[in-house]
Design a protein around this motif. Structure first.
Motif, mmCIF file in Angstrom:
data_model
loop_
_atom_site.group_PDB
_atom_site.id
_atom_site.type_symbol
_atom_site.label_atom_id
_atom_site.label_comp_id
_atom_site.label_asym_id
_atom_site.label_seq_id
_atom_site.Cartn_x
_atom_site.Cartn_y
_atom_site.Cartn_z
ATOM 1 N N ALA A 1 -8.777 -3.880 -4.643
ATOM 2 C CA ALA A 1 -7.378 -4.219 -4.365
ATOM 3 C C ALA A 1 -7.291 -5.263 -3.258
ATOM 4 N N LEU A 2 -8.155 -5.138 -2.241
ATOM 5 C CA LEU A 2 -8.121 -6.127 -1.158
ATOM 6 C C LEU A 2 -8.447 -7.512 -1.694
ATOM 7 N N GLY A 3 -9.350 -7.551 -2.669
ATOM 8 C CA GLY A 3 -9.681 -8.833 -3.304
ATOM 9 C C GLY A 3 -8.510 -9.353 -4.125
ATOM 10 N N MET A 4 -7.894 -8.442 -4.871
ATOM 11 C CA MET A 4 -6.822 -8.862 -5.777
ATOM 12 C C MET A 4 -5.577 -9.361 -5.045
ATOM 13 N N VAL A 5 -5.296 -8.774 -3.865
ATOM 14 C CA VAL A 5 -4.063 -9.203 -3.182
ATOM 15 C C VAL A 5 -4.158 -10.657 -2.701
ATOM 16 N N LYS B 1 0.629 -7.357 -9.085
ATOM 17 C CA LYS B 1 1.276 -6.979 -10.350
ATOM 18 C C LYS B 1 0.224 -6.525 -11.364
ATOM 19 N N PHE B 2 -0.919 -7.200 -11.346
ATOM 20 C CA PHE B 2 -1.996 -6.811 -12.263
ATOM 21 C C PHE B 2 -2.394 -5.351 -11.994
ATOM 22 N N ILE B 3 -2.531 -5.038 -10.693
ATOM 23 C CA ILE B 3 -2.932 -3.660 -10.355
ATOM 24 C C ILE B 3 -1.855 -2.662 -10.784
ATOM 25 N N SER B 4 -0.579 -3.002 -10.512
ATOM 26 C CA SER B 4 0.497 -2.064 -10.890
ATOM 27 C C SER B 4 0.550 -1.872 -12.406
ATOM 28 N N ASP B 5 0.343 -2.968 -13.137
ATOM 29 C CA ASP B 5 0.494 -2.874 -14.592
ATOM 30 C C ASP B 5 -0.736 -2.318 -15.312
ATOM 31 N N TRP B 6 -1.912 -2.668 -14.812
ATOM 32 C CA TRP B 6 -3.127 -2.377 -15.578
ATOM 33 C C TRP B 6 -4.080 -1.373 -14.945
ATOM 34 N N MET C 1 -6.553 4.581 -5.432
ATOM 35 C CA MET C 1 -6.711 3.883 -4.158
ATOM 36 C C MET C 1 -6.284 2.423 -4.277
ATOM 37 N N ALA C 2 -6.621 1.793 -5.422
ATOM 38 C CA ALA C 2 -6.240 0.390 -5.604
ATOM 39 C C ALA C 2 -4.716 0.253 -5.575
ATOM 40 N N ALA C 3 -4.035 1.182 -6.262
ATOM 41 C CA ALA C 3 -2.577 1.110 -6.301
ATOM 42 C C ALA C 3 -1.986 1.318 -4.912
ATOM 43 N N LEU C 4 -2.630 2.211 -4.161
ATOM 44 C CA LEU C 4 -2.129 2.507 -2.816
ATOM 45 C C LEU C 4 -2.224 1.294 -1.904
ATOM 46 N N VAL C 5 -3.335 0.568 -2.017
ATOM 47 C CA VAL C 5 -3.541 -0.591 -1.137
ATOM 48 C C VAL C 5 -2.471 -1.647 -1.396
ATOM 49 N N VAL C 6 -2.148 -1.924 -2.664
ATOM 50 C CA VAL C 6 -1.157 -2.976 -2.896
ATOM 51 C C VAL C 6 0.263 -2.533 -2.523
#
Ligand code: ASP
Length: 435
Positions: free
Chosen positions: A21-25, A32-37, A217-222
């Motif tokens: 998630a830190l990478g994706m942000v 949005k990718f994390i929230s959707d997928w 955890m990924a969703a939480l970070v974003v």
């Protein structure tokens, strides 16, 4: 090659989720990718666990109570369980009060940060306040009234009604003891088998735990608030976490003193449940795994664990009560209020009751905190102050809630002479079987 133990897999899943998630942000489209997928897989994982909470309580309690064979051992164990739960909760609140009074985190919060927080989170806090208001508008015996459902299917349709399902299951179990053995045999066998099936479902779901916690955890970070707010509330969060850490020490001492089991044995046994409590923020969702760990890995006989743990997940929330005490005093300090000794004693009583009343779901402790604030005359608007860091603290307090239940089940089992050798030899034995 030796297989990696389950707790490591879960920890790696968590760490990778955060890193991912830190990478994706860094990318505009990342959150949005994390929230959707990604997030949906976390939600599916939690849902799968919650899905079996009510059937598990029903099957485990009916089996647990009817295994006891006589009413007097049930009432003895029931009384011991409730008294120990209340005692650990009172100790938790007292530790929370001691820590927050010594560190005084509310004193360090700047005037403009306070205004900023109230502006930013006033709306969210108001929603929690309204939730609490709904509960407050009732009479003094409402909690007792709520215990008895008027329709079992209605009660079983919401995870928030776990106490009602517990009531039904215990009542059913008692009646099962009271009818002639040959008449009850089929029903008992059915619930024994049903219980086994549910436990197998836990095993299967746990196979996906490392992936589930990755997504959670990924969703939480974003979705996390800004780092500045974290810093402003750092001392408050520190007090909650310090208090919770002291509770772990307390549990370890209790387990060692009363059962002779080493800290390593205890922590190894319960760790997967703790990690799950941390990632899901829900004792109810964690309950299936707590039951499995306590029975298979800590040596508590099923008779005890299937009675003590569902009740504990619902009424024993040491982490929540400790947090409520720290939060109430922090808000009072931030508003420059002095709390008398009498008020502090009152906080012990109200936080104990509020934690008993909190549902075992994310964020429930904050709703019940409103009652504690109301009692002590602390402004409810102060909820906005602590909102930003509530989720991470919820994760931590849920770990303690679950650890407290496991501790008490060991103590009660010991006192009933029902603490034996763990069935599982290795740490994640049980989960291997399904492979
Ligand atoms: N999330 C907590 C639990 O399920 C309750 C709370 O403190 O909000 O145990």
């Amino acid at each position: 090659m030796k297989k990696l133990a389950l707790h490591w897999k879960i920890l790696i899943g968590m760490a990778l989720g955060i890193l991912f998630a830190l990478g994706m942000v860094q990318f505009d489209w990342g959150p949005k990718f994390i929230s959707d997928w990604i997030k949906p897989f976390g939600t599916i994982f939690i849902n799968a666990l919650k899905l079996i909470a009510i059937p598990l309580i029903l099957a485990a309690l009916v089996k647990g109570v009817s295994d006891l064979r006589d009413i007097s051992s049930l009432s003895k164990m029931g009384l011991r369980t409730i008294m120990t739960y209340i005692a650990t909760t009172v100790i938790a609140v007292s530790i929370g009060l001691a820590v927050v009074s010594m560190v005084k985190p509310g004193g360090t919060i700047a005037e403009d940060t306070r205004t900023e927080l109230i502006e930013a989170y006033g709306g969210d806090a108001e929603m929690k306040r309204q939730d609490a208001q709904k509960q407050k508008d009732s009479g003094p015996l409402q909690a007792l009234e709520d215990l008895v459902p008027s329709n079992i299917f209605d009660a079983a349709s919401s995870n928030r009604n776990m106490l009602q399902v517990i009531f039904f299951a215990v009542f059913f179990g008692i009646a099962l003891i009271l009818i002639p053995e040959e008449k009850g045999a089929t029903v008992k066998k059915f619930f024994d088998g049903f219980n086994e099936v549910i436990l197998k479902m836990v095993d299967l779901i746990m196979l996906s735990a490392p992936y589930g916690v990755f997504a959670l955890m990924a969703a939480l970070v974003v979705e996390a608030p800004s780092a500045d707010l974290f810093a402003a509330l750092g001392m408050y969060a520190f007090c909650v976490v310090l208090g919770l850490a002291l509770m772990v020490v307390f549990y370890i001492i209790m387990v060692k003193t009363f059962t002779g089991k080493s800290p390593k044995f205890f922590m190894n046994g319960i760790a997967p449940a703790q990690l799950l409590a941390f990632s899901t923020s829900s004792s109810a969702a964690t309950l299936p795994v707590t039951m499995e760990r306590v029975t298979e890995h800590l040596g508590v006989e099923e008779e005890v664990s299937s009675f003590v743990l569902p009740i504990g997940a619902t009424i024993n929330m040491d982490g929540t009560s400790l947090y409520q005490a720290v939060a109430a005093v922090f808000i009072a300090q931030a508003f420059g209020m002095d709390l008398t000794f009498g008020t502090q004693l009152g906080i012990i009583a109200t936080a104990t009751l509020a934690s008993i009343g909190s549902a075992a779901v994310p964020g429930a402790g904050m709703v019940m905190l409103v009652g504690v604030l109301g009692y002590a005359g602390i402004p409810e608007a102060g909820l906005a102050l602590i909102f930003a860091v509530d989720r991470p603290l919820d994760m931590c307090r849920t770990v303690i809630n679950v650890t407290g239940d496991a501790t008490v089940s060991m103590l009660v089992a010991k006192s009933q002479d029902k603490l034996g050798k763990p069935k599982a030899k290795n740490w994640d034995d049980h989960y291997d079987e399904v492979k």
